[in-house]
Design an enzyme around this catalytic site. Sequence first.
Site: not given
Ligand code: ATP
Length: 290
Positions: A11, A94, A97-100, A102-103, A136
Amino acid sequence: MPGLELKAQAKINLSLDVLGKREDGYHELRMIMQTVSLHDIVLLETVPSGIIVECSSRWVPEDRTNTAWKAADLLRCKFGIKSGIKIKIIKRIPVAAGLAGGSSDAAAVLRGVNELFSLGLSLTDLRLLGKQVGADVPYCISGGTMLAEGIGEKLTRLPDFSGVDVVLVKPGVGVSTAWVYGNLRASEIIDRDRPDTNLLSGALRTRDIRTVSENMKNVLEGVTIPKYDIVRFAKDKLLELGAIGSMMSGSGPTAFGIFPDGKSAAAACDKLAGDKRWKCFRTKTTGEIK
Ligand code: ATP
């Protein structure tokens, strides 16, 4: 039982406002979320016992701290699923990265386990369960264009904004979401830096891509950009290469640009791809996940 293959889409934020800090320590948010076609692949299959997570990225844990593991565990415990579940994640989004990413993986696991074990849960049920995994996750259950409020779990569908050309630029740094919110002074945000959510919603209704692009605002830029100057540089570069608007997504560090058409997006991506300081992805906004 045969396995399942699911898409877990990334996202971007078209806006992100922080209204204040709540007594429970979380921040009260108001943001417009938008899924894009960039996605991870999540493969689910039954195994004799336990939860096994395998991920193609070395930056992602494969233990119980993985969001996909948490989602599978939640449903296994709640519905007494005896079978084990193996989750294979082919990471394309990535990390941190702020692209959710993991969520979105967690949301895909909730949808997939519901189907694999015929649990009969509605999307509303899945969103409620998703909130227990992460703020998220409820949004990621069905994606598309949505207003997210509260900590991100109060969702209102907005007019569809799919098919718009987007270029993502992910600088080679990871940004911790917790660090960004920890360093935000919510009471010091000035009105000029806040998005006008009503204006943006109106522009989405008339699919006025220019007005949306020119009015995107993210108050978290005020925390992330002073520390990571590369984010501003990426935003400026996107504008220089023809984006109608550019912004940081979530807590960063990914910057994205909205382009008037696929040709200009492709040309910008080609130019940006030569720079070792970041990775560049050409993508498109997508509608509700059915
Ligand atoms: P958001 O935008 O929701 O803050 P994000 O994109 O910044 O998320 P994610 O890629 O979701 O961040 O990863 C955040 C941390 O969660 C990572 O440093 C990673 O170690 C941990 N993590 C746990 N499970 C996952 C997963 N399935 N995919 C990515 N990262 C994961």
